[in-house]
Design an enzyme around this catalytic site. Structure first.
Site, PDB file in Angstrom:
ATOM      1  N   HIS A   1       0.797  -1.235   0.000  1.00  0.00           N
ATOM      2  CA  HIS A   1       0.000   0.000   0.000  1.00  0.00           C
ATOM      3  C   HIS A   1       0.831   1.288   0.000  1.00  0.00           C
ATOM      4  CE1 HIS A   1      -3.441  -2.495   0.237  1.00  0.00           C
ATOM      5  NE2 HIS A   1      -3.500  -2.671   1.540  1.00  0.00           N
TER       6      HIS A   1
ATOM      7  N   HIS B   1      -9.751   1.705   0.490  1.00  0.00           N
ATOM      8  CA  HIS B   1      -9.615   0.578   1.413  1.00  0.00           C
ATOM      9  C   HIS B   1     -10.680   0.589   2.517  1.00  0.00           C
ATOM     10  CE1 HIS B   1      -7.595  -2.545   3.685  1.00  0.00           C
ATOM     11  NE2 HIS B   1      -6.664  -2.638   2.762  1.00  0.00           N
TER      12      HIS B   1
ATOM     13  N   GLU C   1     -11.573  -3.985  -2.728  1.00  0.00           N
ATOM     14  CA  GLU C   1     -10.630  -2.996  -3.237  1.00  0.00           C
ATOM     15  C   GLU C   1     -10.478  -3.168  -4.744  1.00  0.00           C
ATOM     16  OE1 GLU C   1      -7.023  -3.600  -0.738  1.00  0.00           O
ATOM     17  OE2 GLU C   1      -8.399  -4.739   0.497  1.00  0.00           O
TER      18      GLU C   1
HETATM   19  C1  GLA Z   1      -5.072  -5.344   2.105  1.00  0.00           C
HETATM   20  C2  GLA Z   1      -4.236  -6.546   2.035  1.00  0.00           C
HETATM   21  C3  GLA Z   1      -4.334  -7.304   3.304  1.00  0.00           C
HETATM   22  C4  GLA Z   1      -3.993  -6.428   4.471  1.00  0.00           C
HETATM   23  C5  GLA Z   1      -4.867  -5.225   4.479  1.00  0.00           C
HETATM   24  C6  GLA Z   1      -4.488  -4.284   5.571  1.00  0.00           C
HETATM   25  O1  GLA Z   1      -6.383  -5.640   1.961  1.00  0.00           O
HETATM   26  O2  GLA Z   1      -4.544  -7.366   0.951  1.00  0.00           O
HETATM   27  O3  GLA Z   1      -3.467  -8.381   3.262  1.00  0.00           O
HETATM   28  O4  GLA Z   1      -2.670  -6.040   4.391  1.00  0.00           O
HETATM   29  O5  GLA Z   1      -4.781  -4.575   3.244  1.00  0.00           O
HETATM   30  O6  GLA Z   1      -4.351  -4.953   6.775  1.00  0.00           O
END
Ligand code: GLA
Length: 353
Positions: free
Chosen positions: A106, A180, A317
């Site tokens: 991210h 997110h 997402e």
């Molecule tokens: C995303 C990732 C997960 C996790 C979340 C935050 O969705 O795919 O694995 O890292 O973000 O916790």
């Protein structure tokens, strides 16, 4: 249609953060922060008309700064994972910070989710919104190129929240942007999401190793717990001994969307039977990461003092596939100077009897 702006607080670096309250007069209200482009609240009616918040988050800025698992934010410059944070552009290697188990996640240590964005509100009568702008400088989090990024949130009078992303760069770079938000259509995160029914129009998904990095293959969902082509309760198969569920700790996978023609297509729906709330997701993106909140473990206390327990929220997402820069067969995430990155996602709310 109204939009109100107020001060939400100040970051630890003493930057002022604004809160934007969008209301559509049809009982849908959305609250957005210019810190991280965070969707802080989404208030929508249930089938009896009871209006409640259906997303996880915090009541104050410190919560978002210190105890957030990417709640409601815009993830970028590259959402999701890049294997060991390493990728190549025209033979040149780039190394990003390895902020999650040796991988980049991210956007790095201080991604788009932790920046204060410039904001401008608008009211067009039939829709209201806020446009956010962030300049990610050349070398920030070790990405190449000055990348300008615009994210516009628009609420309309049919209970749709539209998110439009746009980006430009002055050097070739990589980009993958998503929102997110953790949804819990029943109670905003007080209980788990296992009884939510999910449909994703995807015949394939990208299986991952135990570090959640895709192998690069597309596997069929047929006869697997990943077949959500018809509505299925999330909890039905989540604890099966399927290698992919073990690797993901549940669902934490990118689904390859069947409809991918550049249009904003309906690609997923979530229905929660007790409240009757329905969320439809439309996107121009080729993939969607379905994450069932497996890393939540009750140690984050969020809005209204609710501890967010295991699987108390789910994320949908919309995005390009994880680790795309290292898989030539995946849709490209390269952005060149002179090009525009554009992407649209809509979260549409309703109720079913
Ligand atoms: C995303 C990732 C997960 C996790 C979340 C935050 O969705 O795919 O694995 O890292 O973000 O916790």
């Amino acid at each position: 249609m109204t939009i109100e702006e107020s001060t939400f607080g100040h970051t630890k670096e003493n930057k002022e953060v604004s809160l934007f309250k969008l209301s559509n007069g049809f009982e849908m209200k959305v609250e957005i922060l210019n810190y991280g482009g965070i969707i802080k609240n989404i208030f929508v009616p249930d089938r009896y008309g009871k209006v409640e918040d259906v997303v996880l988050g915090h009541d104050d800025i410190l919560g978002y700064e210190e105890k957030s698992d990417y709640f409601g934010c815009i993830a970028g410059r590259f959402a999701n994972r890049i294997n060991q944070g390493r990728f190549y552009i025209n033979g040149t290697q780039f190394q990003l910070p390895q902020n999650s188990n040796g991988n980049s996640l991210h956007g790095g240590v201080k991604g788009f989710d932790k920046q204060v964005w410039e904001a401008q509100v608008f009211n067009r009568g039939k829709e209201v919104g806020v446009s956010l702008f962030y300049l990610s400088k050349d070398g920030e989090e070790d990405y190449p190129g000055n990348m300008k990024c615009w994210v516009t949130y628009t609420l309309d009078n049919s209970n749709q929240l539209r998110i439009e992303y746009r980006a430009e760069t002055d050097k070739t770079t990589i980009v993958n942007l998503t929102n997110h938000t953790y949804f819990n259509l029943k109670d905003g995160g007080e209980t788990n999401i296992l009884d939510h029914n999910l449909r994703i129009y995807a015949s394939h998904y990208t299986p991952v190793d135990s570090n959640l990095i895709p192998f690069g293959t597309l596997d069929s969902v047929e006869d697997t717990p990943f077949d959500f082509r018809e509505f299925a309760p999330i909890g039905d198969k989540i604890d099966q001994e399927h290698t992919q569920l073990v690797n993901g700790g549940g669902y934490d996978h990118n689904f390859v969307l069947d409809k991918n023609n550049g249009e904003c297509n309906l690609i997923a729906s979530v229905y929660e039977p007790i409240s009757g709330r329905m969320l439809e997701v439309l996107t121009t993106e080729p993939g969607i990461q379905f994450y069932s909140g497996n890393f939540l473990k009750g140690d984050i206390v969020g809005k209204n003092n609710v501890p967010y327990e295991y699987r108390s929220g789910l994320c949908l997402e919309t995005q390009h596939f994880p680790d795309s820069p290292n898989h030539k067969q995946f849709p490209s995430t390269i952005l060149n100077p002179g090009e525009q990155f554009e992407s649209t996602t809509i979260y549409k709310f309703g109720v079913e009897p």
